[in-house]
Motif scaffolding. Structure first.
Motif, PDB file in Angstrom:
ATOM      1  N   ALA A   1      -4.134  -5.966  15.520  1.00  0.00           N
ATOM      2  CA  ALA A   1      -4.610  -4.617  15.786  1.00  0.00           C
ATOM      3  C   ALA A   1      -4.230  -3.719  14.635  1.00  0.00           C
ATOM      4  CB  ALA A   1      -4.005  -4.099  17.079  1.00  0.00           C
ATOM      5  N   GLN A   2      -5.265  -3.196  13.982  1.00  0.00           N
ATOM      6  CA  GLN A   2      -5.009  -2.341  12.843  1.00  0.00           C
ATOM      7  C   GLN A   2      -4.501  -0.997  13.313  1.00  0.00           C
ATOM      8  OE1 GLN A   2      -8.270  -1.356  10.227  1.00  0.00           O
ATOM      9  NE2 GLN A   2      -7.971  -3.351   9.263  1.00  0.00           N
ATOM     10  N   VAL A   3      -3.432  -0.583  12.708  1.00  0.00           N
ATOM     11  CA  VAL A   3      -2.899   0.730  13.037  1.00  0.00           C
ATOM     12  C   VAL A   3      -3.391   1.713  11.993  1.00  0.00           C
ATOM     13  CG1 VAL A   3      -0.782   2.024  13.346  1.00  0.00           C
ATOM     14  CG2 VAL A   3      -0.899  -0.358  14.046  1.00  0.00           C
ATOM     15  N   PHE A   4      -3.589   1.212  10.786  1.00  0.00           N
ATOM     16  CA  PHE A   4      -3.883   2.078   9.661  1.00  0.00           C
ATOM     17  C   PHE A   4      -5.039   1.460   8.890  1.00  0.00           C
ATOM     18  CE2 PHE A   4      -2.928   3.006   5.127  1.00  0.00           C
ATOM     19  CZ  PHE A   4      -3.132   4.359   5.175  1.00  0.00           C
ATOM     20  N   ARG A   5      -6.041   2.239   8.643  1.00  0.00           N
ATOM     21  CA  ARG A   5      -7.183   1.693   7.914  1.00  0.00           C
ATOM     22  C   ARG A   5      -6.957   1.870   6.422  1.00  0.00           C
ATOM     23  NH1 ARG A   5     -12.411   3.946   9.965  1.00  0.00           N
ATOM     24  NH2 ARG A   5     -12.313   2.231  11.436  1.00  0.00           N
ATOM     25  N   MET A   6      -7.008   0.736   5.722  1.00  0.00           N
ATOM     26  CA  MET A   6      -6.773   0.834   4.282  1.00  0.00           C
ATOM     27  C   MET A   6      -8.022   1.317   3.578  1.00  0.00           C
ATOM     28  SD  MET A   6      -4.518  -2.439   3.355  1.00  0.00           S
ATOM     29  CE  MET A   6      -4.734  -3.442   4.776  1.00  0.00           C
ATOM     30  N   GLY A   7      -7.819   2.019   2.556  1.00  0.00           N
ATOM     31  CA  GLY A   7      -8.953   2.466   1.743  1.00  0.00           C
ATOM     32  C   GLY A   7      -9.434   1.324   0.877  1.00  0.00           C
ATOM     33  N   ARG A   8      -9.931   1.650  -0.282  1.00  0.00           N
ATOM     34  CA  ARG A   8     -10.422   0.614  -1.164  1.00  0.00           C
ATOM     35  C   ARG A   8      -9.311  -0.291  -1.638  1.00  0.00           C
ATOM     36  NH1 ARG A   8     -15.837   2.109  -3.870  1.00  0.00           N
ATOM     37  NH2 ARG A   8     -16.523   3.092  -1.984  1.00  0.00           N
TER      38      ARG A   8
END
Lengths: 654, 375
Positions: A534-541
């Motif tokens: 479960a992703q808590v934080f969406r990474m950018g590029r």
């Protein structure tokens, strides 16, 4: 038929005379009674009044025990010294309270509470001022007895949790009654009441009925003799569906982590284990938790008081693909033979939605999509389903609503719909958000208990049971008062072939060569499962390596499992908060160990623990014999005055 | 409205009834003071003062209930009843708790006990219904349907509070008024049989603590704590009063708080401890005087409505007094009924005094030949 207003009511006369006679007779009898009491028996009543040294003492009921499925006590009572103050017998209540608190080295904060409690009850009734005072306090009080009239030591039952922080979220704790419970009138100030967990949910069964005694005291308030006595009625005992050893094992698996493990029996909804870490020791609550202890608990890192199994809400991640898959098959959007292509990402609108596998999975069917947990496959299925259809199937699996377990403050999780978003944010639903929902991200939130229910439903053919952790209620001497039967709450209403497809895929998630959950494979028994991250934080590029991320931004690891695939006995749901590794790496091995241990317990000698479990330092022999000594029989005795001597001995040893 | 009335009305104002009531009221307020006086600190609560205030409000109510022709009430009977019922219905919705039941409505500083005000409204309505319903051979069973229905509605609401004692008083008042209204012999026989038959049914409906009170009464040894203890302490208080009592503010049972509910249910014990047998008999005598005098009024009433109305008010006073005195002297189970005009309680006091005003009103207008004035 109305009488004219001039007609005198003669016909009433007979009744009026009769009424007069009744008045005279009744009050005549009362007069005679007064004569008997005030003239005839005056001496007797006067002397009783002069020497009115009759005091009322409540005998608090001994709460029922909580036993595990094998009858081992998990919650018990032990005798403890309580300081009981009879305000009537003190010279000055306030001074007495001050002195007592100094003598016992107890916080003065309680004095105000006690004064308030004393005002609300008759002065001749004892007030439990301090519970479970230690041996030094007992000695101090005994030596100061003459200077502190009205202060007595009583032996009373104290709630005790012999295994400390073991299963404390489930068992709960007791504390002094307050607020609305007092108002309802069934409790008296100073009574203990279940405040949390099973202690609270099963309060009416566990509580018992208080007894009491009239005692005659001397002028200093010391007890002379018991005039009459109504014995207390002990509370009933709960026999849980939980095996202490499995529960302990589950808790050990979580040691040093934050997370929860739930194990259910798929065909009944019985809870086999429910662990949540970090945890707390419920013992201080029973004797009255001190401010310092409470502050420490509430300010502790990672909230030990929260039962993560049903209060922790996490995005389910890829474990949610089970539901997307079921919806896709049922709605005819895919068949087991449909193939969809994954090139590593999926373009939708202006955005690219990535698969976890950069290189892509190529063309594959549903089975492989589940086995490899391909995101792009489910983006496409989800897009065609639409968010509201996904929500409909989620609800059929019991998501978005509490499971109905008998524990307070269960969280419902969240299953988004377009209506919901309109209401909540006053914004339309964007189709791109559906893609996130299809893989269990975005707004979707579930509790570990809900996901345990989902996997149990997959295992049992779609029947939704109410999770139950109490198997039966027993009277103090063992007669069964209530046998709890499995309770069906609903049915997912899925075709048999749909669930069969999913089960076969989940079997290969674990047993397939490249399955994401292969770390939970057991050699002799087929385990089926699904990983989730479960992703808590969406990474950018720019991808950031996990080690370089703050803990609270790291991913949660999920694993849901059931075994054996063909005749399921156990359904498991595990979440590890901020594991930083995927479910396959961080959670799947725990599910394997738990299942392994479960089968070792149930299959007995015939079952060989796997090497891996043995390596992880768990010795079945050690576990089954229990590293913690259960309370000895001598401790569990009826609370009577006769126990005093034994108490002295006990304290002497310690 | 013609409020100023001819001299005969003034001449027929019943001074004796008023004087008797004022005496009981005064003794009551005095005893409330004693019951809430803390001898060890010399302080007291505001109960006695509040009781006196409510007494004054009640006396205004009594006077208001005198200065109009009581027959006008008949028209408004249903309105009063409807208001009373609404208040009772509001209790479970907005009421406040006390001692394990929900009986009170709070309006700012004033706490109202709707079951008390409902009593008077029901008496007025029953007087109207029984007055209009007569039958040559006596009331038939079917004539009782509506009166019974309007009685049961508040009774059920009060039972749910739960307040077993007050609900019982409602039924006793209903039965008393019915008796005066004159049932046919057959109806009376049937009712007696039905009442006997209802006993086991009612027993099975009682809450455990209610049943316990009754078994306690039958055998106090069964519950030496709780109500059994209270009855013993009450008997000690009354008995130790002896012939002449221990003196005002000097009863130890009261001052040392051995008595429960000193200023409400068990106030008679406080009084008897302080004033002894003489005091207690005098107080009982005042009640007898009040009731017999009231029955004379009923007997002289010009027409049925007035007779029924006055009789209902008296029946309420009688049953409450008899039950309360019976329970404090250990003759009856403890059911939480207060002593009329004597125990602390605003709603009860005001309602009782207004009711008494109606009795005086009926007496005043026994010769009045006026037709009812139009509104």
């Amino acid at each position: 038929m109305r009488l004219s207003s001039h007609e005198a009511p003669h016909e009433l006369r007979r009744t009026i005379v009769l009424a007069g006679l009744i008045v005279v007779t009744v009050f005549g009898i009362l007069g005679a009674r007064l004569y008997a009491l005030q003239v005839g028996e005056a001496d007797r009543w006067s002397s009783l009044s002069e020497n009115n040294r009759i005091r009322l003492q409540r005998i608090p009921p001994t709460r029922g025990l909580v036993l595990d499925a094998n009858g081992d006590p998990l919650v018990d009572n032990r005798p403890a010294y309580d300081v009981v103050i009879v305000p009537e017998d003190t010279k000055d209540l306030e001074a007495t309270l001050q002195r007592t608190s100094i003598l016992l080295d107890l916080p003065p904060a309680r004095i105000e509470t006690l004064k308030k409690a004393a005002r609300k009850r008759p002065a001749y009734e004892g007030l439990t001022a301090y519970r479970d005072v230690d041996w030094n306090a007992v000695v101090a009080l005994e030596t100061q007895q003459l200077e502190l009239p009205g202060v007595n030591l009583e032996v009373g039952p104290l709630r005790t949790y012999p295994f400390g922080d073991f299963a404390s979220h489930l068992l709960g704790y007791v504390g002094e009654v307050s607020g609305s419970d007092l108002e309802a009138g069934n409790y008296r100030m100073g009574d203990l009441i279940g405040k949390f967990g099973a202690e609270r949910a099963w309060e009416s069964y566990l509580r018992g009925v208080a007894g009491g005694q009239q005692i005659e005291v001397n002028s200093l308030g010391r007890r002379l003799r018991v005039l009459s006595r109504v014995p207390e009625t002990r509370g009933n005992s709960l026999v849980l569906t939980i095996d202490r050893r499995l529960q302990q094992f589950a808790e050990q698996l979580l040691e040093g982590k934050e997370g929860a493990i739930v194990a259910l029996r798929p065909n009944t909804g019985e809870v086999l284990a429910m662990a949540s870490r970090p945890s707390f020791d419920p013992n201080p609550f029973a004797r009255g938790i001190r401010q310092k202890e409470w502050d420490a608990l509430t300010s502790a890192k990672y909230d030990p008081l929260s039962n993560r199994a049903l209060q922790g809400q996490y995005p389910p991640g890829s474990t949610f693909k089970i539901i997307t898959a079921a919806a896709g098959l049922e709605e005819g959007i895919i068949t087991p033979f449909s193939r969809l292509y994954c090139g590593g990402s999926y373009r939708f609108g202006k955005r690219r939605y990535r698969c976890w596998k950069r290189g892509g999975h190529g063309s594959m069917n549903l089975h492989d999509a589940l086995v490899y947990s391909c995101d792009v496959f489910f983006y496409q299925v989800g897009k065609q389903l639409g968010v509201d259809t996904i929500a409909e199937y989620s609800r059929r699996f019991g998501l978005g609503a509490p499971t109905g377990i008998a524990l307070a403050n269960e969280k419902p999780g969240l299953i988004p719909t377009s209506d919901w978003k309109k209401r909540r944010f006053n914004e339309p639903w964007y189709s791109g958000e559906t893609l996130s929902v299809a893989i269990g991200q975005g707004f979707v939130l579930t509790t570990p208990l809900q996901m345990a229910n989902v996997i149990a439903m997959v295992a049992n053919g779609g029947v939704q049971y109410r999770p139950q952790y109490v198997g039966r209620v027993e009277a103090p001497h063992g007669e069964i008062i209530e046998q709890l039967e499995p309770e069906v709450l609903g049915d997912a209403g899925l075709r048999r072939s749909t669930l069969h497809q999913i089960r076969e895929a989940l079997r290969d998630v674990v047993n397939g060569k490249r399955g994401t959950g292969k770390k939970s494979k057991l050699p002799n028994i087929d385990v089926g499962g699904k990983t989730g991250t479960a992703q808590v934080f969406r990474m950018g590029r720019k991808a950031v390596k996990t080690e370089h991320m703050a803990r609270h931004l790291r991913d949660h690891a999920w694993f849901v499992a059931f075994a054996p695939v063909d005749e399921p006995e156990i359904a498991i749901s595990i979440v590890i908060e901020h594991a930083g590794r995927g479910g396959g790496a961080a959670a799947a091995p725990l599910a394997r160990d738990l299942a392994d241990f479960y089968f070792a317990l149930t299959r007995g000698r015939d079952y060989q623990l796997t090497d891996a479990s043995a390596e992880s330092g768990v010795s079945l022999a050690a576990m089954t014999e229990s590293s913690i000594e259960p309370p000895s029989e001598a401790m569990r005795v009826e609370m009577t005055d006769g126990i005093r001597a034994r108490m002295l001995g006990m304290h002497g040893r310690s | 409205m013609r409020l100023m009335v001819d001299r005969r009305l003034i001449a027929h104002f019943d001074g004796l009834t008023l004087l008797t009531t004022l005496t009981i009221l005064g003794l009551g307020a005095m005893t409330v003071y004693s019951a809430t006086f803390d001898g060890s600190t010399g302080t007291h609560t505001s109960h006695a003062w509040r009781q006196a205030t409510w007494g004054s409000v009640g006396l205004v109510g009594l006077l208001l209930a005198v200065f109009f022709d009581y027959r006008k009430l008949e028209r408004y009977a249903f309105l009063f009843y409807a208001v009373g019922l609404c208040l009772l219905i509001a209790v479970p919705l907005f009421g406040s708790m006390g001692g394990g039941s929900r009986r009170w409505l709070t309006f700012g500083p004033v706490t109202l006990q709707p079951s008390e005000t409902m009593k008077l409204a029901l008496i007025i309505l029953l007087a109207r219904l029984f007055h209009r319903r007569t039958h040559p051979g006596g009331l038939r069973l079917r004539d009782l349907a509506i009166p019974a229905a309007v009685t049961m509605a508040p009774v059920l609401l009060i039972l749910a509070q739960p307040d077993l004692g007050t609900a019982g008083v409602f039924l006793f008042v209903f039965a008393s008024m019915l008796l005066l209204a004159g049932p046919s012999p057959g109806t009376l026989g049937l009712l007696v049989l039905a009442a006997l038959g209802a006993v086991p049914v009612l027993m099975s409906q009682l809450k455990p603590y209610q049943l316990k009170r009754i078994t306690t009464f039958l055998n106090p040894e069964l519950e030496p704590l709780g109500s059994g203890y209270h009855v013993i302490q009450s008997k000690i208080a009354i008995g130790s009063g002896g012939m002449t009592g221990r003196g005002y503010l000097r009863g130890t049972q009261n001052q040392l708080n051995f008595l429960p509910e000193q200023h409400t249910d068990f106030i008679f014990s406080v009084f008897s401890e302080e004033w002894g047998f003489f005091g207690a008999i005098a107080l009982i005598g005042l009640y007898v005087l009040l009731l017999i005098r009231g029955l004379v009024v009923v007997n002289r009433a010009k027409e049925r409505f007035g007779a029924l109305l006055a009789f209902g008010v008296l029946a309420n006073i009688f049953w409450q007094a008899a039950i309360n005195l019976g329970m404090t002297t250990g003759l009856l189970p403890v059911v939480g009924i207060t002593l009329p005009f004597f125990s602390y309680g605003g709603s009860s006091l005001v309602t009782l005094l207004a009711g008494l005003g109606l009795v005086i009103n009926v007496n005043m207008r026994r010769h009045s030949r006026d037709r009812l004035p139009r509104l």
